[in-house]
Design a protein around this motif. Structure first.
Motif, PDB file in Angstrom:
ATOM      1  N   ASP A 925       0.962  -1.071  -0.165  1.00 22.45           N
ATOM      2  CA  ASP A 925      -0.112   0.089   0.002  1.00 22.45           C
ATOM      3  C   ASP A 925       0.934   1.236   0.077  1.00 22.45           C
ATOM      4  OD1 ASP A 925      -2.624  -1.422  -0.116  1.00 22.45           O
ATOM      5  OD2 ASP A 925      -2.782  -1.436   2.031  1.00 22.45           O
ATOM      6  N   MET A 928       2.596   1.523  -3.559  1.00 20.20           N
ATOM      7  CA  MET A 928       1.733   1.957  -4.337  1.00 20.20           C
ATOM      8  C   MET A 928       1.040   3.494  -4.401  1.00 20.20           C
ATOM      9  SD  MET A 928      -0.467  -1.600  -4.325  1.00 20.20           S
ATOM     10  CE  MET A 928      -2.175  -0.688  -5.248  1.00 20.20           C
ATOM     11  N   ASN A 932       1.554   5.958  -7.352  1.00 21.60           N
ATOM     12  CA  ASN A 932       0.227   6.586  -7.858  1.00 21.60           C
ATOM     13  C   ASN A 932       0.513   8.176  -7.708  1.00 21.60           C
ATOM     14  OD1 ASN A 932      -1.673   4.964  -8.669  1.00 21.60           O
ATOM     15  ND2 ASN A 932      -1.972   4.126  -6.558  1.00 21.60           N
ATOM     16  N   LEU A 956       3.776  -0.372 -10.606  1.00 20.82           N
ATOM     17  CA  LEU A 956       2.620  -0.016 -10.221  1.00 20.82           C
ATOM     18  C   LEU A 956       1.577  -1.492 -10.297  1.00 20.82           C
ATOM     19  CD1 LEU A 956       0.524   1.367  -8.564  1.00 20.82           C
ATOM     20  CD2 LEU A 956      -0.210   2.516 -10.533  1.00 20.82           C
ATOM     21  N   ALA A 957       1.667  -1.737 -11.643  1.00 24.17           N
ATOM     22  CA  ALA A 957       0.912  -2.967 -11.991  1.00 24.17           C
ATOM     23  C   ALA A 957       1.435  -4.147 -11.556  1.00 24.17           C
ATOM     24  CB  ALA A 957       0.877  -3.006 -13.621  1.00 24.17           C
ATOM     25  N   GLU A 960      -0.028  -4.125  -7.722  1.00 20.30           N
ATOM     26  CA  GLU A 960      -1.469  -4.124  -7.705  1.00 20.30           C
ATOM     27  C   GLU A 960      -1.662  -5.702  -7.960  1.00 20.30           C
ATOM     28  OE1 GLU A 960      -2.815  -1.610 -10.776  1.00 20.30           O
ATOM     29  OE2 GLU A 960      -2.902  -0.047  -9.609  1.00 20.30           O
ATOM     30  N   ARG A 963      -0.881  -7.448  -4.536  1.00 21.08           N
ATOM     31  CA  ARG A 963      -1.790  -7.137  -3.471  1.00 21.08           C
ATOM     32  C   ARG A 963      -2.974  -7.569  -3.604  1.00 21.08           C
ATOM     33  NH1 ARG A 963      -5.916  -4.266  -1.280  1.00 21.08           N
ATOM     34  NH2 ARG A 963      -5.431  -2.945   0.380  1.00 21.08           N
ATOM     35  N   SER A 964      -3.537  -8.085  -4.753  1.00 25.07           N
ATOM     36  CA  SER A 964      -4.660  -8.865  -5.086  1.00 25.07           C
ATOM     37  C   SER A 964      -4.545 -10.257  -4.401  1.00 25.07           C
ATOM     38  CB  SER A 964      -5.108  -8.674  -6.545  1.00 25.07           C
ATOM     39  OG  SER A 964      -5.386  -7.620  -6.947  1.00 25.07           O
TER      40      SER A 964
END
Length: 977
Positions: A925, A928, A932, A956-957, A960, A963-964
């Motif tokens: 987090d 990211m 961002n 960033l991708a 993400e 994190r998922s």
């Protein structure tokens, strides 16, 4: 088999074996009545060495040639090198200077050309050896050179034919002139360089040209908001602006717009050119833009392309004021001196370099009060792409080809689809250039190249008889394929009473043409005429435009020409669509005819390969220090890894960001295949003669047969469509995942079990599948596959052919067994699901856990129990069972027809794992958030290099996605607790 494949020793040995076997010769491995397949190599410069662009381009050509050869086509991959006129002459001249030898001009043309040939023989073939190291399967016995005897004959034949058809002509035109090499160069050999403000450039100077005859006018100097003049002043001059003050000495007019009210009353009047004192007219022409500068433009037709066109429209004189070295040419310059009264300070500029003259002219005009101001003006200036010096628009006599006439059939051939570009978006580039094509300047003022086949003699009347007081002032060309033919043409013109000879020293003045002195200026029969051959050579691209048919023996009617023309695919880079592709199309359609006499294109497909960039997407260049040497990569990782990397990334229309880590990864891919082959050897999996792939009965064997059929079909489909990256992806997925990761593991119980029939079937099936893999992979990774083919061959007493000539697999789709595919696919998906949960939940590797299946049908339960041993072993489970309900403390994931439950409550520390995941998610987090913020900052996006922005987006991708994955694991833990 050895433990590993040693590319450093094996590649040279294998390459020598291919050469000794004649494996790449035209027609090798062709089946009776085979269709031909021919590729002509884009000939690398004789000065060249292998770079990443060559490595990609030739790898893709090699894949196509090897694939067609294995399918039984009659294949010719025609190799050769280009003499590269200006580039080679530059290299040799620099070499002479570095060694302290005589210069080109000191040693003379004949000696210099001999030195270039010597250099070519010693060093010019370097790239051939380098291409062989890459694995290029050209027919090296047919290697050609654009100045060898056969190709020279083709050049002469083409030039003479086009000349006699009126498509080649001599003209005085403005050309791009390189002052360093003292030769014309094409628009395509020019690069634009931005000149920033400095003392002698990057500025816009304004000068006052006095009106002739004491004329004055009222010039507006202030305007209101509507643009209406509110104040005027009386002027006896016009202000012009220029970025090149040195050219003003050749001005022959001042242009204003015909509707510019400030100047309409001055049109037709004269100004007096400062320093030169020549009257030059004020003319009306739309080229003058009232909104730009003062609206008045100096016109120098001999030193600016736009001015040249204005001069033609307005009938202005053309005065060249520079030497071929871009120094001022004033003293003795008849055209410059005519109707002029140059000041001593102007004449003193004679012989000065253009930039020195530029500054001096500005000083002189300041002293005379004719300087009106200067401002910074960064602008692009064309430079020679090899000499790196500013080119001069230069008025000179040159040879031209009527490219517009030749372009019409070439345009129609692509518009009709007779020749196609892949990707087809390159059509537009091709059309744009040919639709706007200009006369092609084909002459170069060099010594290295095809000397123009024209001999010049005095322009005497037919019969060679001079009337009273006749003067010989002009020249007459005789275009012929040889000196003897030129003499015959001259004798036919001058008559039988004139003795025609040839002076080989080069083109000289009219007065040296050997006309008998007794008849000069008087009547009589000329008795002697000496011809001089035109000293210019042809543009390098003239000879390479003939490449698809000259290399096959044209103008002779050779069997190769009949067999292989038209060629099939041209693989090349976008940067030579203009230089080479279009010109081959023009020449091929003009020269070549099919059996019905119809013009024939040189190839049916033009595949435009990508550009190889560095790992950040930047173009490779010496100045950036990011050039990657393919030979160094081959030394470290082997040719196969380099080839597979380039192929896997060769997606249509996308550049290739090359990172060495990726090459290392594909070397590991080769190692993975080698280890799988060693496993097969250790388990006695040997090819069985006449093995029927429809014969296996075990699901795992029927499954690998079907997967092999799918892989070969995918490779065939991809290569037919020139989707090289898709072919590589199909091979990678099948070899690494399907065969090595799954089939080898799934087959182990059968190979190591007690069922003799199952063991025999699996051995034969594994060997069959491995052979199909080796053959299908060969076009991309030829060295390791040739070695594996031979190694496996020793296990069965030898092979009938080398792998390079192995039969390409032709497999029936009926071999795909849907039932086996479903069974094995279901089993693999279940094992992958268990492995994924173990990884996400941080289950210790040695922990033996249970698996309970719920929500199943009887058929699914039977499927689980049939494959229980495999699932237990590959998913590291101590028990596999079915149940009506799952007990508490299970992590569950869904399959299409059941639920898989893994009791982990006593295996992992739920609280500790939850804390670990929370910490990992917190780190992501934070990362990211920073990414961002950076990517939403407009200043960062505007100033950061493109590759830096792309890297941040990739990070960033990745964050993400991670994190998922962690959130999904956390949800499972929450349910577990």
């Amino acid at each position: 088999m050895e433990k590993t494949f040693d590319a450093s020793t094996a590649e040279a040995r294998i390459a020598q074996a291919w050469e000794e076997a004649g494996a790449f010769r035209a027609g090798a491995n062709a089946k009776p009545g085979a269709e031909s397949f021919c590729i002509v190599i884009p000939p690398p410069n004789v000065t060249g060495s292998l770079h990443m662009g060559h490595a990609l381009n030739n790898t893709l050509q090699d894949i196509l040639c090897r694939w067609h050869r294995m399918r039984g086509f009659d294949v010719l991959w025609q190799p050769g090198q280009d003499h590269a006129g200006i580039a080679t002459q530059m290299v040799v001249e620099r070499k002479l200077a570095a060694e302290g030898n005589e210069s080109r001009r000191e040693m003379g043309r004949e000696a210099f050309v001999e030195r270039v040939w010597q250099w070519k023989e010693e060093s010019g073939g370097t790239i051939i050896g380098q291409l062989k190291r890459l694995g290029a399967s050209c027919d090296w016995s047919r290697n050609r050179f654009t100045m060898d005897e056969g190709l020279s004959k083709a050049v002469l034949e083409t030039f003479v034919t086009l000349y006699n058809e009126g498509l080649i002509y001599r003209d005085k035109r403005l050309v791009n002139w390189d002052p360093h090499f003292e030769t014309a160069i094409s628009d395509l050999e020019v690069e634009q360089v931005e000149i920033r403000p400095r003392k002698d450039g990057g500025k816009l100077w304004r000068f006052r040209y006095p009106l002739a005859d004491g004329l004055t006018y009222e010039a507006p100097v202030a305007w209101d908001e509507d643009g209406t003049p509110t104040a005027q002043e009386t002027r006896d001059y016009i202000v012009v602006a220029t970025t090149r003050p040195e050219t003003m000495l050749g001005d022959t007019g001042v242009a204003v717009h015909p509707e510019d009210a400030r100047y309409t009353h001055l049109i037709g009047k004269d100004v007096v050119l400062p320093l030169v004192n020549r009257r030059i007219p004020i003319v009306a022409d739309d080229y003058a833009d009232p909104e730009q500068g003062t609206g008045a433009v100096k016109i120098t037709p001999a030193h600016d392309f736009n001015d040249f066109e204005v001069g033609k429209r307005c009938d202005l004189r053309v005065i060249n004021v520079m030497t071929p070295k871009a120094a001022m040419s004033l003293a003795g310059n008849e055209e410059f001196l005519r109707d002029a009264d140059p000041e001593p300070d102007a004449l003193a500029l004679d012989g000065k370099d253009r930039y020195e003259a530029r500054l001096r002219i500005v000083e002189l005009l300041e002293l005379q009060g004719l300087f009106d101001g200067v401002e910074d003006n960064p602008h692009l200036v064309p430079h020679g792409d090899r000499s790196k010096v500013a080119i001069e628009p230069y008025l000179t006599d040159q040879w031209f080809c009527d490219a517009a006439a030749l372009a019409k059939p070439a345009l129609e051939a692509v518009r009709s689809g007779e020749t196609k570009f892949v990707p087809e978006t390159w059509d537009k580039t091709y059309f744009q250039w040919l639709d706007n094509i200009q006369p092609w300047c084909i002459s170069r003022q060099l010594w290295w190249g095809h000397q123009i086949p024209v001999w010049w003699g005095p322009d005497l009347p037919t019969g060679g008889y001079l009337e009273d007081d006749a003067q010989v002032r002009g020249l007459r060309p005789f275009c012929a394929g040889s000196e003897a033919e030129a003499i015959a043409l001259a004798k036919a013109h001058y008559g039988p009473n004139v003795d025609v000879r040839v002076d080989v020293s080069g083109l000289r003045g009219v007065g040296s043409y050997g006309i008998d002195a007794a008849v000069q200026g008087g009547a009589g029969q000329v008795t002697n005429v000496t011809l001089n051959r035109d000293p210019d050579v042809l543009d390098t691209w003239f000879s390479s435009a003939l490449w698809p048919f000259s290399t096959l023996g044209w103008p002779e009617e050779t069997p190769e020409l009949k067999r292989y023309y038209k060629t099939d695919v041209l693989v090349t880079g976008f940067d030579i669509i203009f230089f080479w592709v279009a010109r081959m199309m023009m020449m091929g359609l003009h020269v070549m005819r099919d059996e019905d006499g119809k013009p024939e294109v040189p190839f049916h497909t033009v595949y435009i390969n990508s550009i190889v960039r560095d790992e950040h997407g930047k173009k490779m260049s010496k100045s950036l220090g990011n050039i990657i040497d393919p030979l160094e990569l081959i030394d470290e990782y082997g040719a196969d890894a380099v080839r597979f990397t380039l192929t896997s990334m060769a997606a249509m229309g996308r550049d290739i960001p090359l990172a060495t880590d990726r090459i290392k990864g594909y070397r590991n891919f080769g190692t993975k295949l080698w280890n799988a082959a060693r496993f097969c050897e250790m388990n006695e999996c040997r090819p069985v003669a006449d093995f029927d792939p429809a014969s296996p009965t075990r699901p795992v064997n029927r499954w690998i047969v079907g997967e092999t059929v799918r892989m070969v079909a995918a490779v065939d489909e991809a290569l037919e469509a020139y989707r090289f990256n898709d072919a590589a992806a199909a091979l990678y997925d099948h070899i690494w995942k399907t065969f090595c990761d799954w089939y080898v593991e799934l087959a182990k119980p059968l190979l190591q079990g007690d069922d003799g029939a199952a063991k025999t079937e699996t051995r034969a099936t594994a060997a069959w599948a491995l052979d199909r893999i080796i053959v299908a992979l060969h076009p991309i990774m030829p060295f390791i596959t040739e070695e594996l083919w031979a190694e496996i061959g020793t296990q069965i007493g030898g092979r009938a052919t080398m792998c390079v000539h192995a039969d390409w697999p032709v497999l029936d789709s009926g071999l795909i067994d849907p039932a086996a595919e479903e069974e094995i696919g279901w089993t693999i998906k279940l094992i992958e699901g268990v492995r994924s949960v173990r990884a996400e939940m941080n289950v210790p590797a040695g922990a033996q856990i249970e698996l309970l299946m719920t929500g199943h049908s009887p058929a699914t339960a039977m499927r689980l129990l049939r494959n229980a041993d495999l699932i237990q072993r590959l998913a590291r489970l101590k028990e596999v069972a079915v149940a009506e309900e799952a007990p508490a403390g299970c992590v569950t994931f869904a399959m299409e027809d059941c639920a898989i439950n893994l009791p982990l409550a006593g295996v992992i520390d739920v609280a500790a794992e939850t804390g670990r995941l929370d910490r990992e998610i917190g780190k992501l987090d934070k990362e990211m958030g920073g990414l961002n913020a950076k990517l939403s900052n407009e200043k960062f996006l505007a100033k950061a290099p493109e590759e830096v922005v792309a890297e941040q987006r990739d990070r960033l991708a990745t964050a993400e996605a991670e994190r998922s994955r962690l959130m999904a694991a956390k949800e499972r833990l929450d349910k577990l607790s």
